[in-house]
Design an enzyme around this catalytic site. Structure first.
Site, PDB file in Angstrom:
ATOM      1  N   ASP A 149       5.115 -12.580  11.665  1.00 56.01           N
ATOM      2  CA  ASP A 149       5.414 -13.588  10.652  1.00 56.01           C
ATOM      3  C   ASP A 149       6.822 -14.148  10.760  1.00 56.01           C
ATOM      4  O   ASP A 149       7.062 -15.315  10.452  1.00 56.01           O
ATOM      5  CB  ASP A 149       5.183 -13.014   9.254  1.00 56.01           C
ATOM      6  CG  ASP A 149       3.715 -12.999   8.872  1.00 56.01           C
ATOM      7  OD1 ASP A 149       2.931 -13.714   9.526  1.00 56.01           O
ATOM      8  OD2 ASP A 149       3.351 -12.293   7.918  1.00 56.01           O
ATOM      9  N   SER A 209       0.797  -2.688   3.020  1.00 55.65           N
ATOM     10  CA  SER A 209       1.330  -4.047   3.053  1.00 55.65           C
ATOM     11  C   SER A 209       0.141  -4.995   3.009  1.00 55.65           C
ATOM     12  O   SER A 209      -0.748  -4.922   3.860  1.00 55.65           O
ATOM     13  CB  SER A 209       2.134  -4.267   4.336  1.00 55.65           C
ATOM     14  OG  SER A 209       2.541  -5.615   4.440  1.00 55.65           O
ATOM     15  N   ASP A 244       8.956  -6.381  -0.469  1.00 55.42           N
ATOM     16  CA  ASP A 244      10.023  -6.890   0.394  1.00 55.42           C
ATOM     17  C   ASP A 244      10.831  -7.992  -0.272  1.00 55.42           C
ATOM     18  O   ASP A 244      12.065  -7.940  -0.314  1.00 55.42           O
ATOM     19  CB  ASP A 244       9.432  -7.405   1.710  1.00 55.42           C
ATOM     20  CG  ASP A 244       8.768  -6.308   2.518  1.00 55.42           C
ATOM     21  OD1 ASP A 244       8.979  -5.131   2.195  1.00 55.42           O
ATOM     22  OD2 ASP A 244       8.033  -6.631   3.465  1.00 55.42           O
ATOM     23  N   ARG A 257       1.253 -19.068   7.110  1.00 55.09           N
ATOM     24  CA  ARG A 257       2.702 -19.155   7.251  1.00 55.09           C
ATOM     25  C   ARG A 257       3.238 -20.574   7.430  1.00 55.09           C
ATOM     26  O   ARG A 257       4.250 -20.931   6.825  1.00 55.09           O
ATOM     27  CB  ARG A 257       3.168 -18.252   8.399  1.00 55.09           C
ATOM     28  CG  ARG A 257       2.864 -16.778   8.162  1.00 55.09           C
ATOM     29  CD  ARG A 257       3.429 -16.299   6.828  1.00 55.09           C
ATOM     30  NE  ARG A 257       3.050 -14.937   6.502  1.00 55.09           N
ATOM     31  CZ  ARG A 257       2.313 -14.600   5.447  1.00 55.09           C
ATOM     32  NH1 ARG A 257       1.846 -15.537   4.640  1.00 55.09           N
ATOM     33  NH2 ARG A 257       2.034 -13.343   5.194  1.00 55.09           N
TER      34      ARG A 257
END
Length: 399
Positions: A125, A177, A15, A96
């Site tokens: 996220d 992922s 990504d 995060r």
């Protein structure tokens, strides 16, 4: 430098590799790639600066926050015992806020005007990143490509990167992922989207399959002070290195695997395979000591706090008064979580087989089934009479 700058939370994965050229094409901004090292694989970090620049970034910097992550983010969760929906250790969720916080600080340092992340518009996220941005620097513009671009799948991203001659380790055959840090590694997508399919061997990265684990258990001794492990088998170390060592020990015995369907904040259910070997060992050790040192009301309160903390972290509200309040309460309870635990690691399980603490409330002389001279059993009659009084009165009124 004529163009203004956006700071991208960069991992070098599929990504974020596509985001660099996409931002350059769609915004009049230069992209600076920021990599936050919180214990991800060294092979993922090798050559990452060159990769970012070859993808079109004007620069790339790696910031080492591994120890800060374990001390100030992971341990608050382990101390309070926060498990989302009773099982998930929140290994991705807790990563995060520290990444986003580093982004904000770096953006201010270099005078950037925007922040960007690679989270999808379907996931949690995006919320976690942007909740942190809002809490720390709401004036910065936020770019979330997955909510804007025309790509509909990771397959289309692979095609785009191929056209741009940008390398990636993802393929059509192996298109999971993944998210990795010192606390855990997660695997999503691919065959896992079909709930009737079991995870295959390539779904797991750290831990051995239980069939391949040793047929003889390992016994390890952990020393704990104020809710933190500081010694393994007599060898003292800091929290980061203790977690790293326990990851290795737990992985050998297949400890910490989780295949779960969870409720995302946005309303979608998703499946993930999580591996948290060291965290699982520490969690069990802390809970075993709490059994000795926390009274009934404190244990109940700790459980309530753990539930609240799990949802708060999962929902991206780390930078909030609520989290600070819960953590203060947790730290107070943890001041007495001190002692020694012997754990048995065997075939995917971790069991506390011996435990002791200088703060223990357990008294063998009181709890024994043998003869004792410290407890008068007849005292319980008066207690039960008073404890059941309201129940008796209610029953009498109903007759």
């Amino acid at each position: 430098m004529s163009k203004k700058i956006v700071v991208l939370a960069y991992s070098g994965g599929l990504d974020t590799s596509a985001i660099i050229p996409w931002i350059k094409e769609n915004y009049n901004l230069n992209v600076f790639a920021l990599v936050v090292d919180i214990g991800q694989s060294k092979k993922d970090l090798k050559g990452i600066e060159e990769k970012a620049i070859s993808s079109g970034a004007i620069g790339c910097q790696v910031i080492d926050l591994k120890e800060d992550f374990v001390n100030n983010y992971v341990y608050p969760l382990l101390k309070i015992g926060a498990l989302y929906e009773g099982k998930y250790f929140l290994g991705t969720a807790i990563a995060r806020p520290i990444i986003a916080e580093a982004q904000v600080h770096f953006a201010k340092k270099i005078g950037a005007v925007a922040l960007a992340h690679g989270a999808t518009g379907k996931g949690n996220d995006q919320i976690r990143f942007e909740m942190t941005y809002s809490a720390l620097s709401p004036e910065l513009k936020v770019i979330s490509p997955w909510r804007e671009w025309d790509f509909k799948s990771r397959e289309s991203l692979l095609k785009y990167l191929k056209e741009k001659n940008i390398s990636t380790t993802a393929t059509l055959e192996k298109i999971y992922s993944r998210d990795e840090n010192i606390f855990h590694i997660s695997t999503e997508g691919g065959i896992l989207e079909d709930l009737w399919k079991q995870p295959t061997k390539d779904c797991w990265v750290w831990t051995r399959d239980v069939q391949d684990t040793p047929n003889k258990p390992d016994y390890i001794t952990l020393k704990i002070k104020n809710g933190c492990v500081y010694s393994i088998n007599g060898e003292k170390n800091n929290p980061y290195h203790c977690l790293k060592q326990l990851n290795k020990l737990g992985s050998i015995h297949g400890i910490g695997r989780l295949d779960i369907v969870e409720n995302r904040l946005i309303g979608i259910k998703s499946r993930g395979c999580y591996e948290t070997p060291g965290g699982t060992i520490i969690y069990e050790a802390l809970r075993s000591l709490e059994q000795l040192v926390l009274d009934k009301e404190s244990m109940k309160w700790r459980n309530i706090l753990a539930l609240e903390m799990s949802h708060l972290v999962y929902d991206g509200k780390w930078f909030s008064p609520m989290r600070e309040s819960i953590q203060c309460a947790c730290n107070k309870l943890s001041t007495i979580v001190t002692g020694k635990v012997v754990l048995k690691l065997y075939k995917g399980t971790v069991i506390a087989v011996q435990k002791k603490s200088e703060n223990t409330l357990y008294s063998q002389s009181f709890s024994t089934f043998s003869e004792d001279n410290v407890y008068t059993q007849s005292d319980a009659s008066g207690f039960i009479n008073l404890f059941s009084l309201s129940t008796k009165i209610r029953s009498l009124k109903q007759k």
